[in-house]
Write an enzyme that holds these catalytic residues in place. Structure first.
Site, PDB file in Angstrom:
ATOM      1  N   LYS A  49       3.222   9.571  12.167  1.00  0.00           N
ATOM      2  CA  LYS A  49       2.272   9.283  13.567  1.00  0.00           C
ATOM      3  C   LYS A  49       1.636   8.146  13.294  1.00  0.00           C
ATOM      4  O   LYS A  49       1.433   7.701  12.559  1.00  0.00           O
ATOM      5  CB  LYS A  49       1.359  10.160  13.350  1.00  0.00           C
TER       6      LYS A  49
ATOM      7  N   GLY B 243     -10.364   8.305   6.652  1.00  0.00           N
ATOM      8  CA  GLY B 243      -9.680   8.420   5.356  1.00  0.00           C
ATOM      9  C   GLY B 243      -9.891   9.884   4.845  1.00  0.00           C
ATOM     10  O   GLY B 243      -9.566  10.652   4.471  1.00  0.00           O
TER      11      GLY B 243
ATOM     12  N   GLU C 290      -4.857   5.010   1.856  1.00  0.00           N
ATOM     13  CA  GLU C 290      -4.796   3.318   1.498  1.00  0.00           C
ATOM     14  C   GLU C 290      -5.167   2.963   2.668  1.00  0.00           C
ATOM     15  O   GLU C 290      -5.377   3.325   3.346  1.00  0.00           O
ATOM     16  CB  GLU C 290      -3.088   2.966   1.878  1.00  0.00           C
TER      17      GLU C 290
ATOM     18  N   CYS D 147      -6.196  -5.671   6.257  1.00  0.00           N
ATOM     19  CA  CYS D 147      -5.962  -5.141   4.692  1.00  0.00           C
ATOM     20  C   CYS D 147      -6.474  -5.647   3.804  1.00  0.00           C
ATOM     21  O   CYS D 147      -8.091  -5.335   3.824  1.00  0.00           O
ATOM     22  CB  CYS D 147      -5.608  -3.536   4.764  1.00  0.00           C
TER      23      CYS D 147
ATOM     24  N   GLU E 230     -15.949  -3.605   7.295  1.00  0.00           N
ATOM     25  CA  GLU E 230     -14.889  -4.253   7.367  1.00  0.00           C
ATOM     26  C   GLU E 230     -15.186  -4.274   8.835  1.00  0.00           C
ATOM     27  O   GLU E 230     -14.605  -3.541   9.785  1.00  0.00           O
ATOM     28  CB  GLU E 230     -13.991  -3.117   6.555  1.00  0.00           C
TER      29      GLU E 230
END
Ligand code: NDP
Length: 502
Positions: free
Chosen positions: A200, A258, A275, A309, A405
């Site tokens: 996906k 996540g 990840e 990332c 982030e």
């Protein structure tokens, strides 16, 4: 056509690109293209202009179910189980060759869909992905278990063995920042291990994953080995995690999502690889080659508009070199050319969406209101979702711009005194993905490698991913690994076998 000759408008894109953009929105299920059961679609927006350039299918649980059923049938079918490891390798090499042959089309599609400058799409995202596929194609003939002889408690001679089997149908859920490369980071080890996969992609960037689906069929993989369902996270991602026939989920994305993915998988006792995000430090000691270090620090945060990332979003500079480095990085930032991702002059494209631009701008505005100083010298193009490269000095270390982030071209800079001082600051966020150190002292380098709490440390190097070396993090950056043999391990189940002479 060479990258330099590309035009900046969709209408002047190569014929293959235009045809693909016009093709009917569809998932790839069991080797067949099919629209969503609901018939719904999602608009595809070019972030350089804000224009709608195509549509993808809006998948929901019924589409995911069809794809997982197809993957499960393929997993059990002799058309995949009887494919020898050597044939799996050659199928994967064929797929890599097809990627090479279609690299211009793929790079164009990615640049339009994601907003990354065309050369970056070409050289890092697409060419890098083909390299990963070739690396993983080396593994199928080398997957092996162990054998040992021992005595049972009753004195019988026993042979013990471990077998390495594919974990089964895997679900791959990936983000929008380097879409094709991250798709291959999931698909390649799955194929090498003999799994089947339902992928996906992110709703914002599904085009190159769909093109990959076409290439998988052209390469000759049996139907159902690779399936692709497009759609949103809650509508298509969640049912994939929860589907009883999916044995394991491989997720790349933000830490917040996540955690939700990990929870959903845990309630089905399903293993998951996560990840996640990062807030990676670049550390420059005064004894470094300052020109190379400044160039590395600038690239670490401005590449792909900071949407990487491992982006080096925090910069720590030893006090003696602080002003020099800030000036150099500011000068490099000022040289960036913001513009349409297809324009050969562009070095910094837009961020992915209007929503994301507003989020990044919000962090910058909050830092300024809290008294930080901003160094930024660009005007923003009128169209599209652009954020100027921005250097932030004087922010509190606990401020959101330094702890969270941001995922944009925004760099927080701090001076430091010594090794102890910088290690405490560098480790002082919830994340632990990557770090880069610039120094001419082996002692400084070793102290940093020892003390940094993260999955990867690069010394005097931008630290681009290499297919043979694992990528991944610790702390809030997740667990599990992409790339290298460590990644392949995640797609293999170990079965212990005991033989005893009767
Ligand atoms: P998100 O976490 O928002 O989304 C990642 C994927 O998860 C998308 O496909 C998304 O779908 C899907 N998703 C969202 N909600 C759910 C849900 N409830 N259930 C299942 N799937 C869901 O991340 P972004 O797309 O914003 O990507 C940026 C993030 O990815 C950054 O944090 C970055 O650091 C991280 N990343 C980590 C890497 C690593 O190796 N550690 C590498 C690259 C990126 P949709 O968007 O379609 O709704």
């Amino acid at each position: 056509m060479s990258t330099q000759q590309q035009a900046t408008s969709v209408t002047s894109a190569p014929r293959e690109v235009q045809e693909f953009l016009r093709s009917a929105p569809a998932h790839l299920v069991g080797g067949t293209k099919r629209p969503s059961g609901s018939g719904e679609e999602i608009e595809v927006v070019d972030p350089s202009t804000g224009d709608v350039i195509s549509h993808i299918a809006r998948g929901r649980s019924e589409d995911v179910d069809a794809a997982v059923q197809a993957a499960d049938s393929a997993l059990r079918s002799s058309s995949w189980t009887k494919v020898s490891p050597a044939t799996r390798e050659s199928l994967m090499h064929r797929l890599a060759t097809l990627i090479d042959e279609n690299i211009e089309t793929l790079a164009f599609l990615e640049s339009l869909d994601n907003g990354m400058p065309l050369p970056l799409a070409h050289n890092l995202d697409i060419a890098g992905a083909a390299d990963v596929l070739r690396y993983m194609a080396g593994w199928p003939t080398k997957i092996a278990g162990r054998t040992m002889a021992f005595e049972s408690p009753f004195g019988n001679r026993v042979m013990g063995q471990t077998r390495r089997e594919p974990v089964g149908v895997v679900g791959g859920i990936i983000p929008w920042n380097v879409p094709f490369m991250l798709a291959i980071w999931k698909v390649a080890p799955a194929l090498a291990a003999g799994c089947t996969i339902v992928l996906k992609p992110a709703e914002d960037t599904s085009l190159t994953a769909l093109f990959l689906g076409d290439l998988v069929l052209d390469a000759g993989f049996p139907p159902g080995v690779v399936n692709i369902v497009t759609g949103t996270g809650p509508e298509a991602g969640q049912p994939l995690i929860e589907h009883p026939l999916v044995s394991k989920v491989f997720f790349t994305g933000s830490t917040t999502t996540g955690i939700a993915v990990g929870r959903a998988a845990a309630s089905h006792t399903k293993p998951v690889s996560l990840e996640l995000g990062g807030k990676s430090p670049t550390i420059i000691f005064a004894d470094a080659d300052l020109e190379a270090a400044a160039a590395g620090a600038a690239e670490a945060i401005f590449l792909n508009s900071g949407q990487i990332c491992v982006a080096g979003s925090r910069l720590y500079v030893q006090k003696k070199a602080y002003d020099d480095i800030v000036n150099r990085v500011a000068s490099l930032a000022s040289k960036h050319v913001l513009g349409n991702s297809l324009d050969p002059a562009t070095t910094l494209g837009p961020v992915i969406s209007r929503r994301h631009k507003e989020r990044v701008d919000g962090y910058i505005d909050a830092a300024e209101s809290d008294g930080a100083e901003l160094i930024s010298s660009h005007s923003i193009p009128e169209q599209g979702f652009f954020v100027a490269p921005t250097i932030v000095t004087g922010a509190e270390h606990g401020a959101a711009i330094t702890q969270e982030e941001v995922f944009g071209p925004v760099l927080s800079v701090y001076p430091f005194d010594d090794e102890t001082d910088v290690l405490q600051a560098a480790n002082g966020t919830p994340y632990g993905l990557a770090a880069t150190v610039w120094t001419s002292s082996l002692g400084h380098a070793e102290a940093m490698i020892d003390g940094l709490e993260c999955g990867k440390v690069s010394v005097n190097s931008p630290g681009f991913p290499y297919p043979g070396l694992p990528e991944g993090g610790k702390k809030a950056s997740g667990y599990g690994r992409d790339l290298g043999p460590e990644s392949l391990d995640g797609y293999l189940h170990s079965k212990t076998v005991i033989f005893e002479r009767s």
